[in-house]
Write an enzyme that holds these catalytic residues in place. Sequence first.
Site, mmCIF file in Angstrom:
data_model
loop_
_atom_site.group_PDB
_atom_site.id
_atom_site.type_symbol
_atom_site.label_atom_id
_atom_site.label_comp_id
_atom_site.label_asym_id
_atom_site.label_seq_id
_atom_site.Cartn_x
_atom_site.Cartn_y
_atom_site.Cartn_z
ATOM 1 N N HIS A 142 0.787 -1.233 0.000
ATOM 2 C CA HIS A 142 0.000 0.000 0.000
ATOM 3 C C HIS A 142 0.821 1.288 0.000
ATOM 4 O O HIS A 142 0.462 2.257 -0.680
ATOM 5 C CB HIS A 142 -0.911 0.027 1.241
ATOM 6 C CG HIS A 142 -2.139 -0.796 1.121
ATOM 7 N ND1 HIS A 142 -3.207 -0.442 0.308
ATOM 8 C CD2 HIS A 142 -2.497 -1.956 1.718
ATOM 9 C CE1 HIS A 142 -4.149 -1.350 0.402
ATOM 10 N NE2 HIS A 142 -3.754 -2.282 1.253
ATOM 11 N N SER A 204 1.639 -7.404 -3.487
ATOM 12 C CA SER A 204 2.252 -8.068 -2.342
ATOM 13 C C SER A 204 2.111 -9.584 -2.398
ATOM 14 O O SER A 204 2.514 -10.286 -1.469
ATOM 15 C CB SER A 204 1.652 -7.542 -1.032
ATOM 16 O OG SER A 204 0.253 -7.777 -0.975
#
Length: 291
Positions: A142, A204
């Site tokens: 993020h 991720s």
Amino acid sequence: MSALPTPRRLENIQTDRGSVPVYATGTVEQPWDSYTEADHAVWRQLYARQQALLPGRACDAFLQAQARMRMPSDRIPKFSDLNEILGAATGWQIVAVEGLLPELDFFTHLANRRFPVSWWIRRPDQIDYIEEPDLFHDLFGHVPLLMDPMFADYLQAYGRGGVKAHGIGPDALMQLARLYWYTVEFGLIRQADGLRIYGAGIVSSKGESIYCLESAAPNRIGFDLERVMRTRYRIDTYQKTYFVIDSFEQLMDATRPDFAPIYARLTGQDTIPADAVLATDTVLQRGNGGA
């Protein structure tokens, strides 16, 4: 002066109703000195794996922002170090949390340009999958795009919208959750050289970084705000559908108006299955970002 309490690691717990998330409301100090060598080793392994996978898959904005952040590859970053870089770039700050936050707390942080990051990292046996967001997902996935001014503004606007939606009701919150899921977590963007990843849940993840672009299985559909807000999603599998934006400016333009009329318009409309393709959808392929 009394010492700060030791931060807890909050994960889902198993009950007779299945796996249930555990929420905490406060922020904590990152206990950096408490990380073990095993913790740092997990960071090194995950960081190296994604760094090898993402060139040619992640969007240029993410890769450029990540390079500017200069996260260390050999150890878990210190939030205080990253906050100096992030604050100077866009005014955002990382705040350490113990786990999932209640909706209003989460929205309030975003609305004030604070991004909550779980202080703990997954165990070695959770390298490939973990139910709840950990430090690697939050920090690696993020935080880099918060260096991008347009995306940083979008996420703050989303937080402000979430605070308003919290006062409207559960239907509005669910519609807003779908928007976050299909953009911030699992969004694709169309560049001149093809479809690329920007969603944190993808960048991720080793498996989804490959699957979202190279598998023939999922739908890749041009972004339409109300279509997104009606589309259900699953949290326990790769996505059945990815929505593709043309730019972060498109996100801002789509979400800038007041959502109250949209919530009213969507009330009573059927939701859309995660794997559905509608006659009105613009279906995209990987090659060159074209249809």
